[in-house]
Write a protein that holds these residues in place. Structure first.
Motif, PDB file in Angstrom:
ATOM      1  N   ASN A  40      53.141 -42.907  83.658  1.00  0.00           N
ATOM      2  CA  ASN A  40      52.078 -42.938  84.020  1.00  0.00           C
ATOM      3  C   ASN A  40      51.917 -44.238  84.726  1.00  0.00           C
ATOM      4  N   PHE A  41      53.002 -45.045  84.790  1.00  0.00           N
ATOM      5  CA  PHE A  41      53.120 -46.249  85.518  1.00  0.00           C
ATOM      6  C   PHE A  41      54.424 -46.087  86.448  1.00  0.00           C
ATOM      7  N   ASP A  42      54.474 -47.025  87.385  1.00  0.00           N
ATOM      8  CA  ASP A  42      55.996 -46.857  88.262  1.00  0.00           C
ATOM      9  C   ASP A  42      56.881 -47.709  87.218  1.00  0.00           C
ATOM     10  N   PRO A  43      57.917 -47.188  87.123  1.00  0.00           N
ATOM     11  CA  PRO A  43      58.967 -47.511  86.207  1.00  0.00           C
ATOM     12  C   PRO A  43      59.564 -49.057  86.594  1.00  0.00           C
ATOM     13  N   ASN A  44      59.147 -49.439  87.880  1.00  0.00           N
ATOM     14  CA  ASN A  44      59.630 -50.890  88.122  1.00  0.00           C
ATOM     15  C   ASN A  44      58.938 -51.978  87.568  1.00  0.00           C
ATOM     16  N   ILE A  45      57.477 -51.499  87.014  1.00  0.00           N
ATOM     17  CA  ILE A  45      56.611 -52.646  86.547  1.00  0.00           C
ATOM     18  C   ILE A  45      57.227 -53.019  85.108  1.00  0.00           C
ATOM     19  N   ARG A  46      57.240 -54.450  84.982  1.00  0.00           N
ATOM     20  CA  ARG A  46      57.816 -54.939  83.826  1.00  0.00           C
ATOM     21  C   ARG A  46      56.739 -55.122  82.818  1.00  0.00           C
ATOM     22  N   VAL A  47      57.151 -55.205  81.443  1.00  0.00           N
ATOM     23  CA  VAL A  47      56.532 -55.325  80.262  1.00  0.00           C
ATOM     24  C   VAL A  47      56.485 -56.629  79.554  1.00  0.00           C
ATOM     25  N   GLU A  48      55.721 -57.431  79.279  1.00  0.00           N
ATOM     26  CA  GLU A  48      55.851 -58.576  78.443  1.00  0.00           C
ATOM     27  C   GLU A  48      55.853 -58.209  76.921  1.00  0.00           C
ATOM     28  N   PHE A  49      56.902 -58.313  76.416  1.00  0.00           N
ATOM     29  CA  PHE A  49      57.141 -57.607  74.898  1.00  0.00           C
ATOM     30  C   PHE A  49      57.893 -58.394  74.013  1.00  0.00           C
ATOM     31  N   PRO A  50      57.571 -58.561  72.704  1.00  0.00           N
ATOM     32  CA  PRO A  50      58.080 -59.595  71.823  1.00  0.00           C
ATOM     33  C   PRO A  50      59.552 -59.464  71.957  1.00  0.00           C
ATOM     34  N   VAL A  51      60.481 -60.640  72.021  1.00  0.00           N
ATOM     35  CA  VAL A  51      61.718 -60.484  72.228  1.00  0.00           C
ATOM     36  C   VAL A  51      62.633 -60.181  71.065  1.00  0.00           C
ATOM     37  N   HIS A  52      61.999 -60.398  69.727  1.00  0.00           N
ATOM     38  CA  HIS A  52      62.817 -59.931  68.545  1.00  0.00           C
ATOM     39  C   HIS A  52      62.917 -58.493  68.589  1.00  0.00           C
ATOM     40  N   LEU A  53      61.832 -57.625  68.928  1.00  0.00           N
ATOM     41  CA  LEU A  53      61.702 -56.166  68.936  1.00  0.00           C
ATOM     42  C   LEU A  53      62.679 -55.633  70.139  1.00  0.00           C
ATOM     43  N   ARG A  54      62.909 -56.433  71.220  1.00  0.00           N
ATOM     44  CA  ARG A  54      63.787 -55.885  72.096  1.00  0.00           C
ATOM     45  C   ARG A  54      65.281 -56.101  71.771  1.00  0.00           C
ATOM     46  N   GLU A  55      65.346 -57.195  71.039  1.00  0.00           N
ATOM     47  CA  GLU A  55      66.765 -57.662  70.538  1.00  0.00           C
ATOM     48  C   GLU A  55      67.243 -56.885  69.458  1.00  0.00           C
ATOM     49  N   GLU A  56      66.401 -56.422  68.687  1.00  0.00           N
ATOM     50  CA  GLU A  56      66.824 -56.262  67.324  1.00  0.00           C
ATOM     51  C   GLU A  56      66.974 -54.359  67.347  1.00  0.00           C
ATOM     52  N   ASN A  57      66.722 -54.014  68.627  1.00  0.00           N
ATOM     53  CA  ASN A  57      66.726 -52.442  68.391  1.00  0.00           C
ATOM     54  C   ASN A  57      67.843 -51.909  69.752  1.00  0.00           C
ATOM     55  N   PRO A  58      68.268 -51.102  69.504  1.00  0.00           N
ATOM     56  CA  PRO A  58      69.288 -50.718  70.459  1.00  0.00           C
ATOM     57  C   PRO A  58      68.628 -50.456  71.860  1.00  0.00           C
ATOM     58  N   VAL A  59      69.306 -50.502  72.889  1.00  0.00           N
ATOM     59  CA  VAL A  59      68.465 -50.116  74.308  1.00  0.00           C
ATOM     60  C   VAL A  59      68.332 -48.646  74.321  1.00  0.00           C
ATOM     61  N   GLY A  60      66.980 -48.232  74.917  1.00  0.00           N
ATOM     62  CA  GLY A  60      66.759 -46.794  74.759  1.00  0.00           C
ATOM     63  C   GLY A  60      65.478 -46.658  73.892  1.00  0.00           C
ATOM     64  N   THR A  61      65.319 -47.672  72.739  1.00  0.00           N
ATOM     65  CA  THR A  61      64.510 -47.659  71.888  1.00  0.00           C
ATOM     66  C   THR A  61      62.963 -47.346  72.621  1.00  0.00           C
ATOM     67  N   ARG A  62      62.312 -46.673  72.003  1.00  0.00           N
ATOM     68  CA  ARG A  62      60.967 -46.217  72.616  1.00  0.00           C
ATOM     69  C   ARG A  62      59.676 -46.849  71.344  1.00  0.00           C
ATOM     70  N   PHE A  63      58.686 -47.332  72.147  1.00  0.00           N
ATOM     71  CA  PHE A  63      57.634 -47.834  71.443  1.00  0.00           C
ATOM     72  C   PHE A  63      56.345 -47.387  71.968  1.00  0.00           C
ATOM     73  N   LYS A  64      55.155 -47.439  71.361  1.00  0.00           N
ATOM     74  CA  LYS A  64      53.867 -47.013  72.119  1.00  0.00           C
ATOM     75  C   LYS A  64      53.189 -48.114  71.856  1.00  0.00           C
ATOM     76  N   ALA A  65      52.295 -48.608  72.888  1.00  0.00           N
ATOM     77  CA  ALA A  65      51.503 -49.888  72.707  1.00  0.00           C
ATOM     78  C   ALA A  65      50.311 -49.574  73.643  1.00  0.00           C
ATOM     79  N   ASN A  66      49.345 -50.523  73.136  1.00  0.00           N
ATOM     80  CA  ASN A  66      48.211 -50.901  74.081  1.00  0.00           C
ATOM     81  C   ASN A  66      48.620 -51.911  75.062  1.00  0.00           C
TER      82      ASN A  66
END
Length: 95
Positions: A40-66
């Motif tokens: 639904n969005f250009d995949p090149n757009i970046r998302v501000e997201f909590p660092v601990h969730l990015r670093e504590e999960n393996p690359v490719g982890t999916r999340f759902k958020a508003n």
């Protein structure tokens, strides 16, 4: 009321979208995982997201958020491209 999704149209600062699927990935030249929308969005757009969730999960982890469309400013003028900000209270890890 937040919109359910956004296609690749112009992003308007302040627009909000619900239940957007996001994933962590490794960007070339970066050491920390980044987050991008899956659909639904250009995949090149970046998302501000909590660092601990990015670093504590393996690359490719999916999340759902508003998310909300934002843009940095410098001296009151838009600076850089628009980006999405995940609402930390809405983040759910997908299995």
């Amino acid at each position: 009321m937040a919109k359910k999704y956004k296609t690749n149209h112009q992003l308007i600062i302040g627009d909000k979208f619900e239940d957007i699927v996001l994933e962590t990935f490794r960007d070339i030249g970066t050491t920390r995982p980044r987050v991008r929308p899956v659909e639904n969005f250009d995949p090149n757009i970046r998302v501000e997201f909590p660092v601990h969730l990015r670093e504590e999960n393996p690359v490719g982890t999916r999340f759902k958020a508003n998310v909300k469309v934002s843009q940095k400013t410098r001296e009151g003028e838009p600076f850089g491209p628009p980006y999405l900000v995940a609402d930390v209270n809405s983040i759910e890890q997908l299995t």
